[in-house]
Design an enzyme around this catalytic site. Structure first.
Site, PDB file in Angstrom:
ATOM      1  N   TYR A 148      -5.838  -5.583  11.099  1.00  0.00           N
ATOM      2  CA  TYR A 148      -4.552  -5.972  10.526  1.00  0.00           C
ATOM      3  C   TYR A 148      -4.166  -7.390  10.907  1.00  0.00           C
ATOM      4  O   TYR A 148      -4.070  -7.728  12.089  1.00  0.00           O
ATOM      5  CB  TYR A 148      -3.490  -4.985  11.003  1.00  0.00           C
ATOM      6  CG  TYR A 148      -2.093  -5.234  10.503  1.00  0.00           C
ATOM      7  CD1 TYR A 148      -1.793  -5.200   9.143  1.00  0.00           C
ATOM      8  CD2 TYR A 148      -1.049  -5.459  11.395  1.00  0.00           C
ATOM      9  CE1 TYR A 148      -0.502  -5.400   8.686  1.00  0.00           C
ATOM     10  CE2 TYR A 148       0.248  -5.656  10.948  1.00  0.00           C
ATOM     11  CZ  TYR A 148       0.515  -5.622   9.595  1.00  0.00           C
ATOM     12  OH  TYR A 148       1.796  -5.813   9.145  1.00  0.00           O
ATOM     13  N   CYS A 172       5.671   1.839   6.503  1.00  0.00           N
ATOM     14  CA  CYS A 172       6.467   2.490   7.534  1.00  0.00           C
ATOM     15  C   CYS A 172       7.337   3.577   6.919  1.00  0.00           C
ATOM     16  O   CYS A 172       7.571   3.602   5.718  1.00  0.00           O
ATOM     17  CB  CYS A 172       7.332   1.459   8.252  1.00  0.00           C
ATOM     18  SG  CYS A 172       6.364   0.191   9.108  1.00  0.00           S
ATOM     19  N   ASP A 225       7.096  -9.506   1.328  1.00  0.00           N
ATOM     20  CA  ASP A 225       6.154  -8.515   0.815  1.00  0.00           C
ATOM     21  C   ASP A 225       6.889  -7.370   0.112  1.00  0.00           C
ATOM     22  O   ASP A 225       6.401  -6.826  -0.879  1.00  0.00           O
ATOM     23  CB  ASP A 225       5.310  -7.970   1.968  1.00  0.00           C
ATOM     24  CG  ASP A 225       4.172  -7.102   1.499  1.00  0.00           C
ATOM     25  OD1 ASP A 225       3.578  -7.407   0.451  1.00  0.00           O
ATOM     26  OD2 ASP A 225       3.847  -6.118   2.193  1.00  0.00           O
ATOM     27  N   HIS A 242       1.907  -9.714   7.560  1.00  0.00           N
ATOM     28  CA  HIS A 242       3.353  -9.646   7.798  1.00  0.00           C
ATOM     29  C   HIS A 242       3.825 -10.421   9.016  1.00  0.00           C
ATOM     30  O   HIS A 242       4.993 -10.307   9.402  1.00  0.00           O
ATOM     31  CB  HIS A 242       3.810  -8.185   7.935  1.00  0.00           C
ATOM     32  CG  HIS A 242       3.524  -7.338   6.735  1.00  0.00           C
ATOM     33  ND1 HIS A 242       2.534  -6.385   6.715  1.00  0.00           N
ATOM     34  CD2 HIS A 242       4.096  -7.322   5.504  1.00  0.00           C
ATOM     35  CE1 HIS A 242       2.513  -5.806   5.521  1.00  0.00           C
ATOM     36  NE2 HIS A 242       3.446  -6.360   4.767  1.00  0.00           N
TER      37      HIS A 242
END
Length: 684
Positions: free
Chosen positions: A171, A29, A267, A174
């Site tokens: 995906y 991001c 992460d 997370h």
């Protein structure tokens, strides 16, 4: 290039495409997303120019019912979103790199605040996005919903292909996507073909991989990003149990496995809590189960660690987000044998905070990050000098070092005067506090670069008075003299000095960093709310003090939420026996105690203590600047600029930025208008 690192420059086949080397910028991001496509493209293109063989987007929403507003992520809801993403793909391709896109259906992680659509989840469940306390719930996705999701994902994959992307993601990482929620026993209590056994819970992810391969697999590689461990023990997916089993089920389906751990705070753990290569045990599990290329992360900042990870068979591609932010040209520097020039990530997560704050990405080490398009800044290039002017920079902290370095890079003759025997300012001092040793890289890199510049002279142990500066004859002066922690307790919401602040047992962070060591019962009063209060409480607790950390905020180290470390800080302090008192305001300090007010009840609280450490506001050390201003008026000085904490105390990243900005703007025409470009939508 040293032979030791040649392995990093080998091409890697990923399905139908070939990565030119093993440097892989994983999706991350950036606070720009669909609202700032030109800024985003320029930032990603800079990394491709710097040698990253694969450059990926952030998470890209595939449908309006996967809306994570207000966060500025990517969007591919329909054909109208293709041009903005194509700008990035084209920019990356111009430098010979592959472009990857991370397609995401957020499920319960999407509050849909913009679209007002109903979120989908494995079961009826609370929304888990944003603050984590969002009102509202997602509804259970029925079979038709899941069939629709497969159509949306397939359509997004085809749009991604049309936009020019080479790698298309499915995906499940997370904890941020519906496919991962379906994998989880915590969320998935279904009794249909998508629930129960692991094979059933993995069905949706399998279908998305197969659909994507069928749609675009002829020319695009299909990647899976999987959180192979949630670090929740038996309550979550673990790499030795179901994480392993998921990979075994799907091992040969995708063209690439992108491995990480969940959630984002794990992460992207800060250097205070995790060191280089910390994800290797989790990556190793996946690598042992598939013949397909594997990319993994672990905040690798050194070529030795990167090459070792490949040589040991741990990864095929070295993944990086934060190291690629700190130094977009890291691969090229390794290729050119300039390892000492790598601007190593310090692991502070200021980059992460930008996404949470909905602003363009920034970096403590790299002041050009996020400024590539709007200011036209390049991390390795800077405009040459405009004249033969000689410059004096007073103060060798983060702002002064960066200002002197960048001015030297431009070609100016620079004298850098530092009052202390060792340069570094606040960074030198703070890097000695628990867990912050890697922050020293901020000064070490700059000192290394200054050492290479014959036109920059460093004068440590040289305090400068106004008379000294004027006598030396410098016409251009930058004042970067830092700031000092206040002793009176004035700070946010407390505009009066705290009663009793002048006693000998009342200390500041400067006192602690200067070696003063209180004993016994210590109250740390944190009205700064970032890392300093918690770090000092940790240091004092480790020295044997009985510490209470009080703060007016609802959480200790409140702002550290945005760097993903507040929970870790709190847990560590509790483990050290530190008593935590959030929502408490310090009213007065006595000879052997302090009076606080409980914000929840309004009642007064008396606390016995032998010492008090006030972590409140700071005062800029701007006296020298004000002493010099008359010399500007009568033309004994041609220019004078106050920078960094001496102008306005802030985080280290802002001090570095201020120094860099000052160097870029030196001898440039002043402008009253906005000094950077702003992306605006054109009205029809």
């Amino acid at each position: 290039m040293q032979n030791d690192f040649a392995i990093l420059f080998e091409p890697v086949q990923i399905g139908p495409v070939v990565a030119p080397n093993r440097f892989y910028q994983v999706p991350h991001c950036n606070g720009m997303g669909h609202r700032m496509p030109r800024s985003l493209a320029a930032m990603r293109a800079t990394k491709a120019a710097g040698g990253w063989g694969v450059v990926c987007t952030e998470e890209v929403e595939i449908h309006h019912s996967s809306d994570v507003a207000p966060y500025n992520e990517g969007r591919l809801w329909d054909d109208g979103d293709i041009p903005a993403l194509a700008i990035m793909a084209e920019a990356v391709h111009r430098h010979g790199a592959l472009a990857g896109i991370e397609l995401v259906y957020s499920g319960a992680n999407g509050s849909n605040l913009f679209s007002r659509a109903t979120a989908l989840a494995p079961r009826p469940m609370a929304l888990i996005s944003g603050s984590g306390f969002e009102p509202g719930q997602a509804r259970r996705a029925d079979r038709e919903d899941l069939r629709a999701l497969r159509r949306w994902h397939r359509a997004a994959a085809l749009r991604a292909k049309r936009a020019g992307f080479d790698i298309v993601y499915c995906y499940a990482g997370h904890g941020l996507s519906l496919p991962m929620h379906m994998l989880s026993r915590r969320f998935n209590d279904r009794t249909d073909e998508y629930g129960g056994s692991l094979a059933n819970r993995a069905r949706l992810l399998r279908e998305l991989i197969e659909d994507t391969k069928e749609a675009v697999g002829d020319s695009c590689a299909v990647a899976v990003r999987l959180a192979v461990d949630e670090l929740l023990g038996d309550d979550g997916i673990t790499h030795h149990d179901e994480g392993r089993a998921i990979v075994e089920l799907l091992a040969e389906l995708p063209d690439l496995w992108d491995v990480n751990v969940s959630d984002w705070s794990n992460d992207s753990a800060t250097s205070r809590f995790a060191k280089e290569g910390y994800q290797e045990p989790y990556i190793a599990t996946v690598k042992s189960l598939t013949s397909k290329p594997v990319v993994g992360v672990g905040r690798y900042t050194t070529p030795e660690a990167m090459a070792a990870a490949v040589r040991r068979g741990l990864v095929d591609l070295v993944g990086a987000a934060r190291p690629s932010i700190a130094d977009p040209f890291l691969p090229e520097k390794i290729r050119a044998g300039r390892v000492e020039d790598i601007r190593e990530c310090v692991g502070c997560n200021i980059c992460v905070s930008a996404d949470s704050k909905l602003v363009p990405i920034r970096c403590t080490q790299n002041p050009t990050m996020g400024e590539e398009w709007r200011r036209g800044w390049h991390p390795e290039q800077i405009a040459p000098r405009k004249s033969d002017a000689e410059v004096l920079v007073v103060g060798g902290g983060p702002a002064g070092l960066e200002c002197a370095r960048a001015l030297g890079q431009r070609g100016y003759r620079v004298a850098l005067a530092e009052a202390r025997r060792e340069p570094g300012g606040r960074v030198l001092r703070e890097a000695r506090l628990p867990g912050l040793a890697e922050w020293r890289r901020v000064i070490d890199w700059r000192l290394t670069q200054i050492g290479k510049l014959a036109n920059v002279e460093l004068f440590p142990g040289s305090p400068m008075r106004a008379a000294d500066i004027l006598e030396a004859g410098y016409a251009h002066v930058f004042v970067a003299t830092g700031a000092t922690w206040r002793r009176d307790g004035v700070g946010r919401g407390q505009w009066r000095p705290i009663a009793g602040h002048g006693q000998a047992h009342v200390l500041t962070p400067d006192d602690i960093m200067d070696g003063r060591a209180p004993a016994g019962r210590v109250l740390v009063y944190d009205n700064d709310h970032f890392y300093m209060g918690g770090v000092l409480a940790e240091r004092l607790a480790r020295q044997g003090c009985h510490v209470t950390l009080a703060t007016p905020a609802p959480l200790v180290s409140y702002w550290a939420q945005y760097t993903l470390e507040q929970e870790r800080i709190q847990r560590q302090l509790l483990g050290l026996g530190v008593a935590l008192a959030p929502q408490h305001t310090l009213l007065a300090i006595g000879a052997a105690g302090a009076e606080l007010a409980d914000a929840s009840s309004g009642r007064a609280v008396d606390l016995d203590c032998d010492a008090v450490v006030l972590v409140t506001d700071r005062l800029p050390n701007d006296a020298l600047y004000h002493e010099l201003r008359p010399a500007l008026a009568d033309r004994r000085l041609r220019s004078l600029r106050l920078i960094g904490d001496a102008a306005a105390p802030h985080i280290i990243a802002q001090a570095v930025f201020a120094g860099h900005l000052a160097a870029r703007e030196f001898e440039e025409p002043a402008a009253d208008e906005t000094p950077f470009r702003v992306e605006r939508a054109l009205l029809a």
